[in-house]
Design an enzyme around this catalytic site. Structure first.
Site, PDB file in Angstrom:
ATOM      1  N   THR A 167     -15.579  12.559  34.457  1.00 19.34           N
ATOM      2  CA  THR A 167     -16.335  13.324  33.468  1.00 19.34           C
ATOM      3  C   THR A 167     -17.790  13.280  33.896  1.00 19.34           C
ATOM      4  OG1 THR A 167     -14.849  12.919  31.629  1.00 19.34           O
ATOM      5  CG2 THR A 167     -17.163  13.205  31.061  1.00 19.34           C
ATOM      6  N   ARG A 195      -5.471  19.336  23.091  1.00 15.08           N
ATOM      7  CA  ARG A 195      -6.198  18.090  22.784  1.00 15.08           C
ATOM      8  C   ARG A 195      -7.701  18.292  23.051  1.00 15.08           C
ATOM      9  NH1 ARG A 195      -9.764  14.502  25.813  1.00 15.08           N
ATOM     10  NH2 ARG A 195      -9.595  12.424  24.941  1.00 15.08           N
ATOM     11  N   VAL A 196      -8.500  17.906  22.090  1.00 13.99           N
ATOM     12  CA  VAL A 196      -9.951  17.959  22.268  1.00 13.99           C
ATOM     13  C   VAL A 196     -10.476  16.540  22.149  1.00 13.99           C
ATOM     14  CG1 VAL A 196     -12.123  18.783  21.283  1.00 13.99           C
ATOM     15  CG2 VAL A 196     -10.154  20.322  21.433  1.00 13.99           C
ATOM     16  N   GLY A 197     -11.288  16.130  23.116  1.00 12.80           N
ATOM     17  CA  GLY A 197     -11.778  14.753  23.122  1.00 12.80           C
ATOM     18  C   GLY A 197     -13.141  14.615  22.474  1.00 12.80           C
ATOM     19  N   ASP A 198     -13.836  13.573  22.855  1.00 13.95           N
ATOM     20  CA  ASP A 198     -15.149  13.277  22.275  1.00 13.95           C
ATOM     21  C   ASP A 198     -16.242  14.201  22.808  1.00 13.95           C
ATOM     22  OD1 ASP A 198     -14.643  11.966  24.853  1.00 13.95           O
ATOM     23  OD2 ASP A 198     -16.707  11.268  24.664  1.00 13.95           O
ATOM     24  N   THR A 218     -19.152   8.751  28.506  1.00 16.10           N
ATOM     25  CA  THR A 218     -17.871   8.936  29.201  1.00 16.10           C
ATOM     26  C   THR A 218     -16.958   7.756  28.893  1.00 16.10           C
ATOM     27  OG1 THR A 218     -16.787   9.024  31.369  1.00 16.10           O
ATOM     28  CG2 THR A 218     -18.948   8.007  31.313  1.00 16.10           C
ATOM     29  N   GLY A 219     -15.655   8.016  28.903  1.00 14.31           N
ATOM     30  CA  GLY A 219     -14.675   6.979  28.584  1.00 14.31           C
ATOM     31  C   GLY A 219     -13.551   7.575  27.762  1.00 14.31           C
ATOM     32  N   HIS A 220     -12.717   6.734  27.192  1.00 18.49           N
ATOM     33  CA  HIS A 220     -11.569   7.204  26.411  1.00 18.49           C
ATOM     34  C   HIS A 220     -12.059   7.905  25.133  1.00 18.49           C
ATOM     35  CE1 HIS A 220      -7.997   6.418  23.678  1.00 18.49           C
ATOM     36  NE2 HIS A 220      -7.550   7.239  24.611  1.00 18.49           N
ATOM     37  N   GLY A 221     -11.850   9.210  25.076  1.00 22.96           N
ATOM     38  CA  GLY A 221     -12.445  10.023  24.021  1.00 22.96           C
ATOM     39  C   GLY A 221     -12.072   9.603  22.617  1.00 22.96           C
TER      40      GLY A 221
HETATM   41  N1  ASP Z   1     -14.422  11.268  27.389  1.00 17.12           N
HETATM   42  C1  ASP Z   1     -13.552  12.155  28.105  1.00 17.12           C
HETATM   43  C2  ASP Z   1     -12.457  12.613  27.183  1.00 17.12           C
HETATM   44  O1  ASP Z   1     -11.919  11.801  26.468  1.00 17.12           O
HETATM   45  C3  ASP Z   1     -12.945  11.559  29.339  1.00 17.12           C
HETATM   46  C4  ASP Z   1     -13.845  10.736  30.217  1.00 17.12           C
HETATM   47  O2  ASP Z   1     -15.014  10.538  29.925  1.00 17.12           O
HETATM   48  O3  ASP Z   1     -13.369  10.256  31.258  1.00 17.12           O
HETATM   49  O4  ASP Z   1     -12.102  13.754  27.208  1.00 17.12           O
END
Ligand code: ASP
Length: 310
Positions: A167, A195-198, A218-221
């Site tokens: 990301t 699916r929509v993330g953060d 960035t990371g697990h949304g």
């Molecule tokens: N934050 C992003 C999402 O969850 C993924 C990522 O940052 O690696 O879509």
């Protein structure tokens, strides 16, 4: 202090053979963003320029190189925010465009809305003359390989999420002291369709306010959204913490409360900046006072002249 651009190329664990491309990618993106500032451009122009460059690189999970959803398709999310006006623009689950970050900016500049999604976002893109690109042009061999691997019955796509990275995001301060952020992603590996993330969610994937600073995450949304990581970090800055300390506090909270790992780039309106992460790695680069800063592993911080291109 003042003018600065800081970019990230995603939190996670990067395979060795991709590390060099990831580092050179963030370094050339930050150079371009910095050039925009040097030529008198705004922080918003600079972050968009840097992120476009990263979207165009196949080594990042944004634009070309995006991870695939469970059906093997590309759906992308992006956000921009302007710290002077608190205006923001975002797109979610968009397909067939090369640069979602530019579409997010058009949402901010040309509509009265903050976010457009899926087919509506595509219609808007067409009306703005944004060229449609074939999905194939966004898919790399690497992303298809990862997708296939995660379709196997024994695979655990959720667990191996942090095995990918890419990301992209940027924050900047211009000479007027205006801050801005931009974040763009293909999302999580083998995610459900729709699916929509953060990333496109204001306060989670990014936030910018001239009174406190700007953050791109960035990371697990799904975890980032629970703590609204970008806004949480700016809250700590409002309480008097530095960009670096506030970033660490936000990431530490997400880890201790939810076990979530991630990374951020952060600036305050004076040009103090930080690139921090709790994941194994995050490629990042910053440009300020003609110095290029970059790193990939925890504690790594290389410096050299911005004019030195080797
Ligand atoms: N934050 C992003 C999402 O969850 C993924 C990522 O940052 O690696 O879509």
């Amino acid at each position: 202090m003042l003018p600065v651009v800081v970019v990230h190329g995603g939190a996670g664990h990067i395979p060795k053979e991709r590390a060099e491309n990831s580092t050179s990618g963030v370094c050339s993106a930050v150079r371009l963003g910095y050039l925009v500032l040097q030529e008198g451009g705004s922080s918003m122009d600079a972050v968009v320029e840097a992120v476009v460059q990263l979207e165009n690189s196949p080594y990042f999970n944004a634009g070309c190189g995006s991870v695939l959803n469970v059906k093997g398709e590309v759906e992308m999310d992006a956000i921009v925010m302007d710290g002077k006006t608190l205006d923001s623009g975002a797109v979610s689950a968009v397909r067939n465009i090369a640069n979602p970050i530019q579409l997010a900016r058009l949402v901010m500049d040309k509509t009265s809305h903050a976010c457009l999604t899926a087919e509506g976002a595509s219609k808007f893109a067409r009306s703005m003359g944004v060229p449609e690109v074939p999905q194939e042009s966004l898919i790399t061999e690497y992303s298809r390989m990862r997708w296939k691997k995660n379709l196997a019955p024994e695979a655990n796509p959720v667990e191996c999420q942090m095995g990918k990275m890419g990301t992209v995001g940027a924050v900047a301060v211009d000479k007027e002291g205006n801050v801005a952020c931009a974040t763009s992603t293909g999302g999580m590996l083998n995610k459900m369709e729709g699916r929509v993330g953060d990333t496109p969610c204001i306060g989670s994937g990014g936030y910018a306010d001239n009174l406190s600073g700007a953050v791109s995450t960035t990371g697990h949304g799904e975890t980032i959204m629970k703590v609204m990581l970008a806004r949480l970090i700016l809250f700590h800055m409002e309480q008097g913490q530095s960009a670096e300390a506030a970033s660490d506090l936000g990431l530490a909270y997400m880890k201790s409360r939810l076990g979530g790992l991630g990374g951020v780039v952060t600036v305050d309106p004076r040009g103090n900046w930080a690139a921090r992460f709790s994941s194994q790695q995050m490629s990042w680069a910053a440009a300020q006072n003609d110095t290029l800063h970059y790193g990939l592993y925890t504690g790594e911080h290389f410096r050299r002249s911005i004019r030195d291109t080797h």
